[in-house]
Write an enzyme that holds these catalytic residues in place. Structure first.
Site, mmCIF file in Angstrom:
data_model
loop_
_atom_site.group_PDB
_atom_site.id
_atom_site.type_symbol
_atom_site.label_atom_id
_atom_site.label_comp_id
_atom_site.label_asym_id
_atom_site.label_seq_id
_atom_site.Cartn_x
_atom_site.Cartn_y
_atom_site.Cartn_z
ATOM 1 N N SER A 155 -9.656 1.678 2.591
ATOM 2 C CA SER A 155 -8.885 2.497 1.758
ATOM 3 C C SER A 155 -7.905 1.659 1.071
ATOM 4 C CB SER A 155 -8.113 3.675 2.759
ATOM 5 O OG SER A 155 -7.348 2.906 3.683
ATOM 6 N N LYS A 194 0.734 -1.022 0.241
ATOM 7 C CA LYS A 194 0.107 0.036 0.013
ATOM 8 C C LYS A 194 0.857 1.258 0.012
ATOM 9 C CE LYS A 194 -3.952 1.951 2.663
ATOM 10 N NZ LYS A 194 -4.677 1.787 3.890
ATOM 11 N N SER A 196 -10.055 -0.569 7.122
ATOM 12 C CA SER A 196 -9.277 -0.657 5.788
ATOM 13 C C SER A 196 -8.830 -1.647 5.255
ATOM 14 C CB SER A 196 -8.662 0.515 5.533
ATOM 15 O OG SER A 196 -9.437 1.769 5.406
HETATM 16 N N1 GLN Z 1 -13.680 4.128 6.478
HETATM 17 C C1 GLN Z 1 -12.726 4.385 7.438
HETATM 18 C C2 GLN Z 1 -12.420 5.858 7.367
HETATM 19 O O1 GLN Z 1 -12.265 6.400 6.398
HETATM 20 C C3 GLN Z 1 -11.566 3.423 7.386
HETATM 21 C C4 GLN Z 1 -10.105 4.259 7.309
HETATM 22 C C5 GLN Z 1 -8.984 3.252 7.632
HETATM 23 O O2 GLN Z 1 -8.969 2.143 8.165
HETATM 24 N N2 GLN Z 1 -7.869 3.597 7.096
HETATM 25 O O3 GLN Z 1 -12.000 6.322 8.280
#
Ligand code: GLN
Length: 488
Positions: free
Chosen positions: A156, A81, A180
Site C-alpha cells: 500500500s 504516508k 506494504s
Molecule cells: N497486500 C497486503 C494487504 O492488502 C498488505 C497490506 C499492508 O501491508 N498494509 O493486506
C-alpha cells in the site's frame, strides 16, 4: 554539481552541515521537482508547500545555533504516508471517509523527525486504509511507477515508494502490515525496511491491523534508511506495544563484512510460482554472498504455508474492529441526509468506504461472529504461534533468511486484478514476517527483461536489525543504487 534532488539523503544532509547548501535551497529544489513530476506520477495527496518553506527557515536557524549537530537528517525533506497523523495537515488514509480529516496531533514518528530537523514536504498516496498492493483503491487516484508509468509502484505504500524513486522526496515513511513497505520498495528499486514489531511507535498511525502494523522507512540506499530508523525508533510511552530497550545506534551496523554469516533460504519460497528473471537475480545474489564469505543453505520452513490465510483472518478481524470508529458521528465523512441513528451509520459507512474496505470489514465481522470465532479466528491465532515458533527455531541456525521479495515485478496498472494470477500476490513471501513480528528489508538486486526492479528480502530474528543492515550494506557495495532511466 549533481542535481540536488538526485543526491542521497545523507549527501544532502552533509552538504547542509558543511554550509554548501542551505535548507531553503534544498526545500526549493524539492518543491520544484515535485511540481515538475507530480502531474505524471501522482505520488502526493497533500503537498505541504507553505509549511515546508516556513520549516526550512526554522531548521536553518536551529542548525546555525548549533542545535542539530548530531542529527543525521537536519534539513532533509521527507514524505509521510497519509495514514500517519500530522498536526494541522490533512491525513486522509486515501479514503473518502477521512478526505477532510485534519489531526490535532503529530504521530510520534513525525514528532521525532521534526525534532531531528527533517522537513515534512507532503503526505503520500496509499491504497485506501492501507488495504492493497497497488494504490488502485485510493480515493485520490492511482500512483504511477517511475520506472514505467503503466505499472503500479506497489502498495500500500505506493506513494512513499514512487516519491523517493521519482526524486520527489529524499526518504519517506510507509507502514507495513503484510508487506506494504517491502513490496513497493522492491517494485521501485528502493530499500524498504520493516522494523521489529514494537521498535517504532505506532502512536498516530491510523491502524489497519494493530498487531501487525509497523512504520518504517523507504530510501535509495541502506545508509539513508538507517538514519531514518535511528531517528524514529525507541520506546514511546504513548504506544502500549512499544518495547523498552536501549537506544540502538543503527549506524554502527553499517559494516561491509558478511564473512561466516549464516544465511538460510526457505525452500518453499523458491517453489512458488516465481518469475524466471527473479529466480535468476536471486540466485546471483546468493552467489555474491557466498563469494563474500557467507554460508548459504536451503532448508524447510513449511509452517509458513498457511500464512496468507491466517493473515487475512487476523488482519480483517482487527481491521473490522479498528474501522468501527468511523460511524459518521465522531470522525470523518457524514452522509448528507438520513433518518435516525441507524441510517446515519449505514449511509455514512456505505458512502464513505470503498469496495475493498467494505469487503474486509465483512470478512472480519464474519470470522469474529459467534460460532465462527473458534473455527477461524482462534485457529488463525494458533497458526500464527506455529509460524513464530518455526522462525525462532530457524534463527537458532541462521543469522538471516533470504527470499525474493515478490513473485513478479510490478504488474501493469490496468491489469484486471480479478484475473491476475496468484503470481502477482506475493503475499506468501511477506505476511509471515508480520505475523511473527520480525524485522525484514527489501533491497534492490537487479532488473527483469523489461527493466523493472527486483527486490531481495532479508529477514532476521526479533531485534536482529543489526544483521540485516550488515548484509544489506555489504550487498549494496556490489550493486550501487540505480535511478529510473525514464525519469525526466
Ligand atoms: N497486500 C497486503 C494487504 O492488502 C498488505 C497490506 C499492508 O501491508 N498494509 O493486506
Amino acid at each position: 554539481m549533481k542535481e540536488i534532488t538526485a543526491m542521497s539523503a545523507m549527501k544532502v544532509a552533509d552538504k547542509i552541515k558543511k554550509r554548501e547548501l542551505s535548507v531553503q535551497e534544498v526545500v526549493e529544489a524539492q518543491l520544484k521537482a515535485i511540481k515538475l513530476r507530480e502531474p505524471i506520477y501522482n505520488c502526493y495527496i497533500t503537498i505541504t508547500e507553505d509549511k515546508a518553506r516556513e520549516d526550512a527557515i526554522k531548521v536553518q536557524r536551529r542548525i546555525d545555533n548549533g542545535e542539530l549537530k548530531d542529527s543525521p537528517l537536519a534539513g532533509v525533506p521527507v514524505a509521510i504516508k497519509d495514514n500517519i497523523c500530522t498536526e494541522g495537515v490533512k491525513t486522509t488514509c486515501a479514503s473518502k471517509m477521512l478526505a477532510d480529516y485534519v489531526p490535532s496531533y503529530n504521530a510520534t514518528v513525525v514528532k521525532r523527525l521534526e525534532d531531528a530537523g527533517a522537513v515534512l514536504i507532503g503526505k503520500v498516496n496509499l491504497d485506501e486504509f492501507a488495504m492493497g498492493g497497488t494504490t488502485k483503491t485510493s480515493y485520490f487516484g492511482e500512483t504511477k511507477n517511475p520506472w514505467n508509468i503503466y505499472h503500479t509502484p506497489g502498495g500500500s505504500s505506493g506513494g512513499s515508494s514512487a516519491a523517493v524513486s521519482a526524486e520527489e522526496a529524499f526518504v519517506s515513511l510507509g507502514s507495513d502490515t503484510g508487506g506494504s513497505i517491502r513490496q513497493p520498495a522492491a517494485y521501485c528499486g528502493l530499500v524498504g525496511f520493516k522494523p521489529t514489531y514494537g521498535t517504532v511507535s505506532r502512536y498516530g498511525l491510523i491502524p489497519l491491523a494493530s498487531s501487525l502494523d509497523q512504520i518504517g522507512p523507504l530510501s535509495r540506499n541502506i545508509s539513508d534508511c538507517v538514519s531514518v530508523l535511528e531517528v524514529i525508533s525507541g520506546h514511546d510511552p504513548m504506544d502500549a506495544t512499544s518495547v523498552k530497550q536501549e537506544r540502538f545506534i543503527y549506524r554502527q551496523a553499517l559494516i561491509d563484512d558478511v564473512k561466516n554469516m549464516r544465511i538460510g533460504v526457505p525452500k518453499l519460497y523458491l517453489e512458488e510460482d516465481l518469475d524466471e528473471d527473479i529466480r535468476c537475480c536471486f540466485m546471483e545474489a546468493i552467489k555474491t554472498f557466498e563469494e563474500m564469505g557467507a554460508k548459504v543453505e536451503l532448508f524447510d520452513l513449511d509452517e509458513i504455508r498457511y500464512s496468507v490465510q491466517a493473515y487475512y483472518i487476523i488482519s480483517c478481524a482487527e481491521a473490522c474492529s479498528n474501522l468501527a470508529r468511523y460511524d459518521g458521528v465522531r470522525y470523518g465523512y457524514r452522509a448528507g441526509d438520513y433518518e435516525g441513528l441507524d441510517e446515519l451509520y449505514k449511509k455514512s459507512r456505505g458512502e464513505g468506504f470503498g469496495y475493498e474496505v467494505k469487503r474486509r470489514i465483512m470478512l472480519g465481522a464474519y470470522v469474529l461472529s459467534s460460532g465462527n470465532y473458534e473455527s477461524y479466528y482462534n485457529k488463525a491465532g494458533r497458526i500464527r504461534s506455529i509460524i513464530s515458533k518455526a522462525y525462532e527455531e530457524a534463527f537458532n541456525r541462521y543469522d538471516v533468511l533470504f527470499s525474493p521479495e515478490s513473485l513478479s515485478t510490478a504488474p501493469q496498472l490496468n491489469e484486471d486484478s480479478s484475473l491476475s494470477k496468484r503470481k502477482h500476490h506475493s503475499e506468501i513471501l511477506n505476511v509471515s514476517v508480520n505475523l511473527a513480528g520480525l524485522p525484514a528489508v527489501s533491497i534492490p538486486c537487479g532488473r527483469d527483461k523489461n527493466g523493472l526492479p527486483i527486490g531481495l528480502q532479508i529477514i532476521s530474528k526479533k531485534f536482529g536489525e543489526r544483521s540485516i543492515i550488515q548484509a544489506a550494506y555489504a550487498f549494496e557495495k556490489t550493486k550501487p543504487y540505480e535511478r529510473p532511466q525514464a525519469l525526466l
